[in-house]
Design a protein around this motif. Structure first.
Motif, mmCIF file in Angstrom:
data_model
loop_
_atom_site.group_PDB
_atom_site.id
_atom_site.type_symbol
_atom_site.label_atom_id
_atom_site.label_comp_id
_atom_site.label_asym_id
_atom_site.label_seq_id
_atom_site.Cartn_x
_atom_site.Cartn_y
_atom_site.Cartn_z
ATOM 1 N N SER A 142 -7.000 10.006 7.007
ATOM 2 C CA SER A 142 -5.973 10.471 6.068
ATOM 3 C C SER A 142 -4.594 9.930 6.446
ATOM 4 O O SER A 142 -3.826 9.489 5.588
ATOM 5 N N THR A 182 -4.477 6.171 5.702
ATOM 6 C CA THR A 182 -4.395 5.981 4.246
ATOM 7 C C THR A 182 -2.990 6.285 3.751
ATOM 8 O O THR A 182 -2.422 5.534 2.951
ATOM 9 N N HIS A 183 -2.405 7.369 4.238
ATOM 10 C CA HIS A 183 -1.045 7.731 3.845
ATOM 11 C C HIS A 183 -0.049 6.631 4.229
ATOM 12 O O HIS A 183 0.828 6.264 3.433
ATOM 13 N N LEU A 184 -0.157 6.109 5.435
ATOM 14 C CA LEU A 184 0.748 5.050 5.888
ATOM 15 C C LEU A 184 0.621 3.796 5.021
ATOM 16 O O LEU A 184 1.632 3.189 4.641
ATOM 17 N N GLN A 222 -0.476 3.654 1.912
ATOM 18 C CA GLN A 222 0.031 3.958 0.570
ATOM 19 C C GLN A 222 1.556 3.973 0.551
ATOM 20 O O GLN A 222 2.177 3.472 -0.383
ATOM 21 N N ARG A 223 2.161 4.521 1.594
ATOM 22 C CA ARG A 223 3.622 4.548 1.671
ATOM 23 C C ARG A 223 4.186 3.140 1.765
ATOM 24 O O ARG A 223 5.155 2.788 1.088
ATOM 25 N N ARG A 224 3.582 2.308 2.583
ATOM 26 C CA ARG A 224 4.041 0.932 2.732
ATOM 27 C C ARG A 224 3.900 0.175 1.407
ATOM 28 O O ARG A 224 4.791 -0.571 1.009
ATOM 29 N N THR A 225 2.789 0.398 0.711
ATOM 30 C CA THR A 225 2.578 -0.249 -0.587
ATOM 31 C C THR A 225 3.610 0.219 -1.604
ATOM 32 O O THR A 225 4.174 -0.577 -2.350
ATOM 33 N N THR A 226 3.890 1.517 -1.618
ATOM 34 C CA THR A 226 4.889 2.072 -2.543
ATOM 35 C C THR A 226 6.275 1.508 -2.242
ATOM 36 O O THR A 226 7.007 1.137 -3.165
ATOM 37 N N GLU A 227 6.633 1.415 -0.972
ATOM 38 C CA GLU A 227 7.935 0.856 -0.591
ATOM 39 C C GLU A 227 8.041 -0.614 -1.001
ATOM 40 O O GLU A 227 9.087 -1.064 -1.469
ATOM 41 N N ARG A 228 6.967 -1.355 -0.804
ATOM 42 C CA ARG A 228 6.946 -2.768 -1.188
ATOM 43 C C ARG A 228 7.103 -2.921 -2.702
ATOM 44 O O ARG A 228 7.859 -3.772 -3.177
ATOM 45 N N GLU A 229 6.413 -2.098 -3.468
ATOM 46 C CA GLU A 229 6.527 -2.142 -4.928
ATOM 47 C C GLU A 229 7.938 -1.780 -5.381
ATOM 48 O O GLU A 229 8.494 -2.410 -6.285
#
Length: 152
Positions: free
Chosen positions: A15, A18-20, A22-29
């Motif tokens: 978990s 996965t959270h890390l 997802q956060r990195r992907t969101t920041e990149r987007e």
């Protein structure tokens, strides 16, 4: 009991990972979205500036010709007033460029293009007016060339 503890730890670790991600992907987007928004704003500002400066240059040429054809006439006065309106529009567009552009060379060229265009009506003769008009056109082209890589 040991198996249950390993399963819980594995689930928690999964978990967190996965959270890390997802956060990195969101920041990149979000960074990509901000960069694209700035790119679009630059395109808009640079285009508006070029358009306003082309109009200002035309107005300055018109002002010069009308003042030579009929000094003090209503037509000459109208051309002068129109050049003030066009200068204001070009200056507003320049300010917008200054707000979104981070390229020092492009900013200097934008300012130079505005200043050259602003002084066109002061030409003492046709040869100088023509030279100034061409210089204004060339300086605007140089600005476009310097600014273009930042929006590609």
């Amino acid at each position: 009991m040991e198996t249950a503890a390993i399963a819980v730890i594995g689930t928690l670790l999964g978990s967190v990972i996965t959270h890390l991600f997802q956060r990195r992907t969101t920041e990149r987007e979000a960074a990509l979205n901000r960069a694209e928004q700035l790119r679009q704003e630059r395109i808009s500002a640079y285009s508006a500036f070029a358009s306003a400066l082309v109009d200002f240059r035309r107005g300055q040429n018109d002002r010069w010709h009308r003042a030579r054809e009929a000094p003090g006439s209503t037509v000459a006065e109208g051309a002068r007033i129109d050049s003030y309106r066009l200068r204001s529009s070009a200056h507003q567009a320049l300010i917008r460029v200054q707000l979104v552009c981070d390229d020092r060379e492009a900013l200097e060229l934008a300012t130079a293009a505005f200043e050259v265009t602003n002084c066109m009506h002061e030409a003492p003769d046709e040869e100088d007016r023509s030279r100034r008009s061409e210089q204004a056109r060339e300086t605007l082209s140089e600005f476009i060339g310097a600014a273009a890589p930042g929006v590609r």
